[in-house]
Design a protein around this motif. Structure first.
Motif: not given
Length: 162
Positions: A106-111, A133, A135-136, A138-139, A141
């Protein structure tokens, strides 16, 4: 210290592989009179052991080969590697990304769950710990996206948009 030498054994692990290195240092002088001799001898033995262990992985051999031609660099396999480079796909990190099926990460930002392709893409970012770390696409960095080899990034974006 009656024999005035120090032996060090170092073990290095890289993934499932383990290599041992051995180093020896001789103390010139009386360690009882000069205790710093012991520290120096230990440091030298450990450094030698570390170099011995790393050398078994052949790290840096291609880069150092032009300077060691009379020694170990006469190896025909190393000469071939210098002339032709590594096999295709090795520079940018193995096989092409193919699967856009959903993974269990799972993405840390959008879950949201990452696709397998996004998970593989994270694995291609140098020195990224993708266990912490996550992230999908889109997220991811911006500074991490810049670390991706250009062909890998464009290939991923083309497959994602098609």
């Amino acid at each position: 210290m009656p024999h005035r030498y120090v032996k060090a054994i170092v073990q290095i692990r890289s993934g499932p592989y383990t290599r041992d290195g051995y180093g020896v240092s001789i103390m010139n002088g009386d360690p009882a009179a000069e205790p710093k001799l012991i520290r120096t001898a230990v440091d030298q033995a450990v450094n030698e052991a570390f170099i011995d262990a790393i050398d078994t992985y052949e790290m840096g051999w291609k880069d150092l080969a032009p300077y060691k031609l009379e020694d170990w660099a006469g190896n025909p396999a190393l000469a071939h590697l210098q002339q032709s480079g590594p096999p295709a796909g090795v520079e940018d990190g193995a096989a092409p990304i193919q699967s856009f099926a959903v993974s269990n990460h799972k993405c840390l930002k959008c879950k949201e769950n990452l696709t397998n392709a996004e998970w593989e893409l994270l694995g291609r970012i140098p020195n990224l710990n993708r266990e912490s770390l996550v992230y999908c696409f889109e997220h991811i960095l911006a500074h991490l996206k810049r670390k991706l080899p250009e062909p890998v990034l464009t290939d991923f974006e083309e497959k994602r948009n098609s």
